[in-house]
Write a protein that holds these residues in place. Structure first.
Motif, mmCIF file in Angstrom:
data_model
loop_
_atom_site.group_PDB
_atom_site.id
_atom_site.type_symbol
_atom_site.label_atom_id
_atom_site.label_comp_id
_atom_site.label_asym_id
_atom_site.label_seq_id
_atom_site.Cartn_x
_atom_site.Cartn_y
_atom_site.Cartn_z
ATOM 1 N N GLU A 33 0.745 -1.363 0.076
ATOM 2 C CA GLU A 33 0.136 -0.194 -0.025
ATOM 3 C C GLU A 33 0.985 1.265 -0.206
ATOM 4 O OE1 GLU A 33 -2.396 -0.520 3.527
ATOM 5 O OE2 GLU A 33 -3.437 -2.284 2.671
ATOM 6 N N TYR A 34 2.135 1.410 0.732
ATOM 7 C CA TYR A 34 2.890 2.453 1.005
ATOM 8 C C TYR A 34 3.571 2.849 -0.583
ATOM 9 C CZ TYR A 34 2.739 2.620 6.019
ATOM 10 O OH TYR A 34 2.241 2.649 7.316
ATOM 11 N N GLN A 35 3.665 1.857 -1.217
ATOM 12 C CA GLN A 35 4.287 2.112 -2.658
ATOM 13 C C GLN A 35 3.431 3.103 -3.540
ATOM 14 O OE1 GLN A 35 5.246 -1.622 -4.811
ATOM 15 N NE2 GLN A 35 5.806 -2.668 -2.959
ATOM 16 N N ARG A 36 2.176 3.088 -3.076
ATOM 17 C CA ARG A 36 1.384 4.182 -3.850
ATOM 18 C C ARG A 36 1.333 5.452 -3.278
ATOM 19 N NH1 ARG A 36 -2.403 -0.284 -3.727
ATOM 20 N NH2 ARG A 36 -3.480 0.445 -1.874
ATOM 21 N N LEU A 37 2.178 5.756 -2.185
ATOM 22 C CA LEU A 37 2.421 6.866 -1.473
ATOM 23 C C LEU A 37 3.631 7.873 -2.102
ATOM 24 C CD1 LEU A 37 2.102 5.940 2.286
ATOM 25 C CD2 LEU A 37 0.124 7.084 0.787
ATOM 26 N N SER A 38 3.504 9.321 -2.118
ATOM 27 C CA SER A 38 4.748 9.891 -2.538
ATOM 28 C C SER A 38 5.614 10.000 -1.494
ATOM 29 C CB SER A 38 4.025 11.493 -2.769
ATOM 30 O OG SER A 38 3.806 12.116 -1.623
ATOM 31 N N ASP A 39 6.954 10.276 -1.620
ATOM 32 C CA ASP A 39 7.956 10.423 -0.539
ATOM 33 C C ASP A 39 7.320 11.290 0.478
ATOM 34 O OD1 ASP A 39 9.565 9.166 -2.375
ATOM 35 O OD2 ASP A 39 10.801 10.486 -2.731
ATOM 36 N N GLU A 40 6.805 12.371 0.425
ATOM 37 C CA GLU A 40 6.442 13.325 1.257
ATOM 38 C C GLU A 40 5.221 12.719 2.411
ATOM 39 O OE1 GLU A 40 6.700 14.076 -1.823
ATOM 40 O OE2 GLU A 40 8.777 15.362 -1.612
ATOM 41 N N GLU A 41 4.155 11.909 1.377
ATOM 42 C CA GLU A 41 3.200 11.430 2.302
ATOM 43 C C GLU A 41 3.942 10.405 3.026
ATOM 44 O OE1 GLU A 41 -0.467 11.661 -0.817
ATOM 45 O OE2 GLU A 41 1.181 10.163 -1.058
ATOM 46 N N LEU A 42 4.834 9.617 2.728
ATOM 47 C CA LEU A 42 5.475 8.725 3.718
ATOM 48 C C LEU A 42 6.181 9.361 4.979
ATOM 49 C CD1 LEU A 42 5.912 5.427 3.982
ATOM 50 C CD2 LEU A 42 8.262 5.870 2.728
ATOM 51 N N ARG A 43 6.935 10.221 4.577
ATOM 52 C CA ARG A 43 7.398 11.127 5.690
ATOM 53 C C ARG A 43 6.395 11.712 6.671
ATOM 54 N NH1 ARG A 43 11.137 13.055 1.230
ATOM 55 N NH2 ARG A 43 12.782 11.766 1.063
ATOM 56 N N ALA A 44 5.335 12.249 5.974
ATOM 57 C CA ALA A 44 4.167 12.746 6.992
ATOM 58 C C ALA A 44 3.704 11.544 8.051
ATOM 59 C CB ALA A 44 3.379 12.983 5.856
ATOM 60 N N LYS A 45 3.784 10.509 7.596
ATOM 61 C CA LYS A 45 3.279 9.209 8.256
ATOM 62 C C LYS A 45 4.368 9.097 9.554
ATOM 63 C CE LYS A 45 0.258 6.215 5.633
ATOM 64 N NZ LYS A 45 -0.625 6.267 6.700
ATOM 65 N N VAL A 46 5.597 9.249 9.149
ATOM 66 C CA VAL A 46 6.518 9.020 10.182
ATOM 67 C C VAL A 46 6.428 10.056 11.136
ATOM 68 C CG1 VAL A 46 8.958 9.158 10.742
ATOM 69 C CG2 VAL A 46 8.338 7.951 8.669
ATOM 70 N N GLU A 47 6.159 11.397 10.665
ATOM 71 C CA GLU A 47 6.007 12.552 11.763
ATOM 72 C C GLU A 47 4.715 12.327 12.626
ATOM 73 O OE1 GLU A 47 8.034 15.183 12.355
ATOM 74 O OE2 GLU A 47 9.375 13.904 11.210
ATOM 75 N N GLN A 48 3.726 12.062 12.001
ATOM 76 C CA GLN A 48 2.488 11.385 12.863
ATOM 77 C C GLN A 48 2.916 10.534 13.948
ATOM 78 O OE1 GLN A 48 -0.534 10.223 10.112
ATOM 79 N NE2 GLN A 48 -0.701 12.397 9.061
ATOM 80 N N TRP A 49 3.521 9.529 13.660
ATOM 81 C CA TRP A 49 4.131 8.383 14.648
ATOM 82 C C TRP A 49 4.835 9.087 15.844
ATOM 83 C CZ3 TRP A 49 5.791 4.758 10.229
ATOM 84 C CH2 TRP A 49 4.729 4.364 9.614
ATOM 85 N N LYS A 50 5.940 9.817 15.204
ATOM 86 C CA LYS A 50 6.756 10.413 16.372
ATOM 87 C C LYS A 50 6.133 11.567 17.255
ATOM 88 C CE LYS A 50 10.442 12.380 14.845
ATOM 89 N NZ LYS A 50 11.494 13.062 13.833
ATOM 90 N N THR A 51 5.047 12.248 16.737
ATOM 91 C CA THR A 51 4.205 13.122 17.697
ATOM 92 C C THR A 51 3.340 12.274 18.694
ATOM 93 O OG1 THR A 51 4.008 14.716 15.597
ATOM 94 C CG2 THR A 51 2.376 14.995 17.519
#
Length: 215
Positions: A33-51
């Motif tokens: 599923e992540y293969q359909r995301l842009s680089d920015e969308e993937l990194r945004a997920k990481v930031e959400q997890w960190k928060t």
């Protein structure tokens, strides 16, 4: 009797590996599923997890949150490795130019799950222990409390950190490297990174110095 039981229900190790198959399948499904995301969308997920994880102060609560996040976080690491491979990403490790060409296999996902759970994982030479470690390191570093990889000499610490930092940096995390001749100020900077690689004795003596037991 023991031989017969092993034949019927399998060894403890075989049962553990079998029990981890659903988790591996889940990781691979999410990574697809992540293969359909842009680089920015993937990194945004990481930031959400960190928060989310930074707001959890209770240790047991943090442990449960990390366990729940494991499939998604592992999938993000595998997906980052896939993107670097597909783009023929080049980098320098110990002053040697190299091209990234690794994507986690299922056996490496299993190794990563075991390490996160505190289980000793034995792997033969060439099975990708260095890549395995990126999975639990990334997951636990998301908490903001630092994650350390302990190895046997300065060269391996630097090589593996500069090598695997390609994944961490792609996903927005920082990497520190402990080396024997660093000053205290530089060491503090390395420990302040999300993930820190170092030699066993370097971590040990820093702990002793911090607690007034070594000069």
């Amino acid at each position: 009797i023991q031989w017969l039981l092993k034949k019927v229900i399998g060894s403890k190790n075989a049962r553990l590996l079998k029990s981890l198959k659903p988790a591996v399948e889940r990781i691979n499904q999410i990574e697809l599923e992540y293969q359909r995301l842009s680089d920015e969308e993937l990194r945004a997920k990481v930031e959400q997890w960190k928060t989310h994880l930074h707001g959890i102060e209770d240790f047991q609560g943090l442990k449960r949150a990390l366990d729940e996040l494991l499939p998604e976080a592992f999938a993000a690491v595998k997906n980052a490795a896939r993107r670097l491979t597909e783009r023929n990403h080049t980098f320098s490790a110990c002053d040697q130019e190299a091209a990234w060409a690794m994507v986690h296999f299922d056996v490496q996902l299993i190794g990563g799950i075991c390490l996160h759970r505190g289980i000793i994982a034995e792997m033969a030479t060439g099975e990708g222990k260095t890549l395995v470690a990126t999975l639990p390191l990334f997951l636990n570093a998301l908490s903001g409390r630092g994650a350390h990889l302990v190895t046997t000499n300065d060269y391996l610490a630097r090589r593996d950190a500069e090598w695997m930092s390609q994944i961490y940096g792609f996903l927005g995390l920082t990497t520190g490297i402990l080396q024997h001749d660093q000053s205290p100020d530089v060491r503090r900077e390395q420990y302040a990174a999300d993930i820190t690689y170092g030699m066993n004795s370097e971590f040990g003596f820093d702990y002793l110095r911090d607690n007034g037991m070594a000069s």
